[in-house]
Design an enzyme around this catalytic site. Structure first.
Site, PDB file in Angstrom:
ATOM      1  N   ARG A  18       0.821  -1.219   0.000  1.00  0.00           N
ATOM      2  CA  ARG A  18       0.000   0.000   0.000  1.00  0.00           C
ATOM      3  C   ARG A  18       0.850   1.262   0.000  1.00  0.00           C
ATOM      4  NH1 ARG A  18      -3.563  -0.151   4.929  1.00  0.00           N
ATOM      5  NH2 ARG A  18      -1.726  -1.193   5.734  1.00  0.00           N
ATOM      6  N   ASN A  36      -6.018  -2.804   2.182  1.00  0.00           N
ATOM      7  CA  ASN A  36      -5.988  -4.250   2.337  1.00  0.00           C
ATOM      8  C   ASN A  36      -7.408  -4.770   2.455  1.00  0.00           C
ATOM      9  OD1 ASN A  36      -3.191  -4.450   2.345  1.00  0.00           O
ATOM     10  ND2 ASN A  36      -3.030  -4.405   4.563  1.00  0.00           N
TER      11      ASN A  36
END
Length: 89
Positions: A18, A36
């Site tokens: 990320r 996520n």
């Protein structure tokens, strides 16, 4: 502007995916978000010029060094985004 939804599968959590994607998006001038998913995948929405979005999708298919991307599903979506956000799980 092109806006795509990405579902990224493989070893993509716990490998700085990320944060790395956020940095790459900012470098390319792409807006959107990444987060996520409970199933171990990563989900993202990316928005920008065709070229910038294509470059970020190409990056997502490789991911950061510790990731092992097995699959990236793409679909067109809509929305207006400003900046690129790393969302909480």
């Amino acid at each position: 502007m092109k806006t795509l939804h990405l579902q990224i599968e493989g070893r993509v959590q716990g490998v700085w995916f990320r944060e790395s994607m956020r940095r790459e998006a900012e470098r390319l001038g792409v807006d959107g978000w990444v987060r996520n998913r409970p199933d171990g995948s990563v989900e993202a929405v990316v928005q920008g010029t065709d070229e910038a979005v294509a470059a970020l999708v190409a990056w997502a298919k490789m991911g950061p060094p510790l990731a092992h991307v097995e699959r990236v599903d793409l679909s067109e979506t809509e929305g207006e985004y400003s900046g690129f956000e790393k969302r909480s799980d």
